[in-house]
Motif scaffolding. Structure first.
Motif, PDB file in Angstrom:
ATOM      1  N   GLU A 200       1.060  -1.032  -0.010  1.00 22.14           N
ATOM      2  CA  GLU A 200       0.372   0.098  -0.212  1.00 22.14           C
ATOM      3  C   GLU A 200       1.073   1.863  -0.534  1.00 22.14           C
ATOM      4  OE1 GLU A 200      -2.583  -0.728   3.197  1.00 22.14           O
ATOM      5  OE2 GLU A 200      -3.896  -1.659   2.260  1.00 22.14           O
ATOM      6  N   LYS A 201       2.494   1.733   0.605  1.00 22.22           N
ATOM      7  CA  LYS A 201       2.971   2.296   0.796  1.00 22.22           C
ATOM      8  C   LYS A 201       4.024   2.525  -0.181  1.00 22.22           C
ATOM      9  CE  LYS A 201       4.256   1.975   6.284  1.00 22.22           C
ATOM     10  NZ  LYS A 201       3.340   3.492   5.654  1.00 22.22           N
ATOM     11  N   PRO A 204       1.705   4.860  -4.413  1.00 23.70           N
ATOM     12  CA  PRO A 204       1.873   5.712  -5.095  1.00 23.70           C
ATOM     13  C   PRO A 204       3.408   6.123  -6.202  1.00 23.70           C
ATOM     14  CG  PRO A 204       1.419   6.487  -2.902  1.00 23.70           C
ATOM     15  CD  PRO A 204       1.927   4.825  -2.925  1.00 23.70           C
ATOM     16  N   TYR A 205       4.510   4.912  -6.046  1.00 23.09           N
ATOM     17  CA  TYR A 205       5.231   4.663  -6.928  1.00 23.09           C
ATOM     18  C   TYR A 205       4.907   3.789  -8.280  1.00 23.09           C
ATOM     19  CZ  TYR A 205       7.467   6.604  -3.414  1.00 23.09           C
ATOM     20  OH  TYR A 205       8.008   7.680  -1.884  1.00 23.09           O
ATOM     21  N   LYS A 206       3.715   2.927  -8.089  1.00 27.14           N
ATOM     22  CA  LYS A 206       3.279   2.146  -9.003  1.00 27.14           C
ATOM     23  C   LYS A 206       3.978   2.313 -11.274  1.00 27.14           C
ATOM     24  CE  LYS A 206      -0.572   0.969 -10.265  1.00 27.14           C
ATOM     25  NZ  LYS A 206      -2.729   0.855  -9.901  1.00 27.14           N
ATOM     26  N   ASP A 310       8.799   8.566   2.175  1.00 33.51           N
ATOM     27  CA  ASP A 310       9.966   8.213   1.193  1.00 33.51           C
ATOM     28  C   ASP A 310      10.460   7.354   0.680  1.00 33.51           C
ATOM     29  OD1 ASP A 310      11.790   8.878   2.565  1.00 33.51           O
ATOM     30  OD2 ASP A 310      12.785   8.861   0.946  1.00 33.51           O
TER      31      ASP A 310
END
Length: 355
Positions: A200-201, A204-206, A310
């Motif tokens: 889940e964390k 955002p980087y997918k 991050d």
């Protein structure tokens, strides 16, 4: 004679090999239970393997009871076998010569175990055994502090790396051929890795140039299936579940290709992976409220917090510093010296550090 009591696991065969190579094997006896086919080792005269038959277990336990009384020292490789725990509960006079090699799961079941009637029964037997254990063996002092806090453990603390999986590994890394960021999530299929939370964390980087690798060959396979389903749903072909056992040399090469590893355990776990990755100059994320976080902090080894927002690699000067500290602290020479101290004079040819 020193008696080693262990349930077979991936750490045990290399440990037996280490003992037979560097110490007087005639002074060491091994009592092993578990699956020899899954965790093969070279048969020798100083190994007793409990047979996996109806009569094998009672016969093996009877043999163990005799050997426990004969032994000068008893090394308990983990405290998972309930039959061994009950035996020690019933024979408390043996505990003063017992050395509990703390694996993590055998300690943290106090905090993380499901508090049902089975847990209560096991804890009834475990509590006095752990409290009166003569010696506590680990290289993470925070775990000893927890054993004293939770169980009132009175044993003497011996610092020891214990297994070869915890040693620095020299590996020549080839320059990266691409800019893809390779991320490892967890070290097994155990739910305690909290894989879903990490994935889940990473959402955002997918869309960025990443690959996510998740070792799942070892542990809870139902949980593994859930992780694979969600991982593929969320990340598509950027998600790589590792479901087959990987030989150690191939696994080291795999770790050499990793850039970032995220270990989201709430307890001390996956230390072999963590040590190897830090020794290879990789960036490792850990939970801050764990004993391994405090351990690396005490060595001035830089790790990052899972809680930070991050996902990025450490600066080169920090990874190089980490590599040097890992190489110095987690050496085979140090391990052999620590084992010699535990075994003592006359019980296995204490290892002599080279001049």
């Amino acid at each position: 004679m020193i008696l080693h009591v262990a349930s077979l696991d991936k750490f045990i065969p290399p440990f037996i090999e280490l003992i037979n190579e560097h110490f007087d094997s005639s002074k060491h006896q091994f009592w092993l239970s578990g699956d020899k086919e899954k965790y093969p080792y070279q048969t020798s005269n100083n190994i007793y393997q409990v047979k996996r038959t109806k009569a094998g277990r009672p016969k093996g336990l009877l043999y163990l009871a005799v050997q426990l009384h004969k032994a000068d020292k008893v090394i308990l490789h983990g405290l998972f076998n309930p039959y061994v725990v009950v035996m020690l509960f019933c024979m408390p006079w043996l505990l003063k010569k017992c050395y509990w090699v703390m694996w993590g799961g055998d300690l943290y079941t106090y905090q993380l175990g499901e508090k049902n009637w089975k847990w209560k029964v096991k804890e009834f037997f475990r509590r006095p055994v752990i409290k009166n254990m003569g010696h506590l063996v680990t290289y993470i002092s925070g775990d000893v502090e927890l054993a004293r806090q939770w169980y009132g453990a009175k044993g003497q603390y011996h610092e020891c790396l214990m297994y070869t999986s915890n040693l620095y590994k020299e590996l020549k890394l080839e320059p990266k051929a691409s800019s893809t960021l390779n991320i490892q999530v967890g070290n097994s299929a155990d739910p305690s890795n909290n894989h879903i939370e990490v994935l889940e964390k990473l959402l955002p980087y997918k869309e960025q140039d990443i690959k996510i690798f998740v070792p799942l060959s070892y542990g809870d396979q139902q949980h593994a299936e859930k992780v694979i389903r969600l991982g593929r749903e969320w990340f598509g072909d950027k998600f790589y579940p590792l479901t087959d056992f990987i030989p150690i040399d191939d696994y080291l090469k795999f770790l050499g290709d990793i850039d970032i590893a995220v270990f989201n355990h709430r307890r001390q776990q996956g230390m072999g992976n963590t040590i190897t990755l830090l020794g290879l100059g990789k960036t490792v994320y850990l939970q801050q409220d764990t004993s391994q976080w405090q351990f690396f902090k005490s060595l001035n080894i830089k790790v990052k917090s899972v809680r930070c927002g991050d996902i990025s690699v450490l600066a080169d000067n920090l990874t190089e510093s980490n590599k040097l500290k890992i190489k110095e602290h987690f050496s085979k020479e140090t391990l052999l010296e620590q084992l010699s101290h535990i075994f003592g004079e006359g019980n296995g040819l204490p290892y002599q550090r080279a001049a």
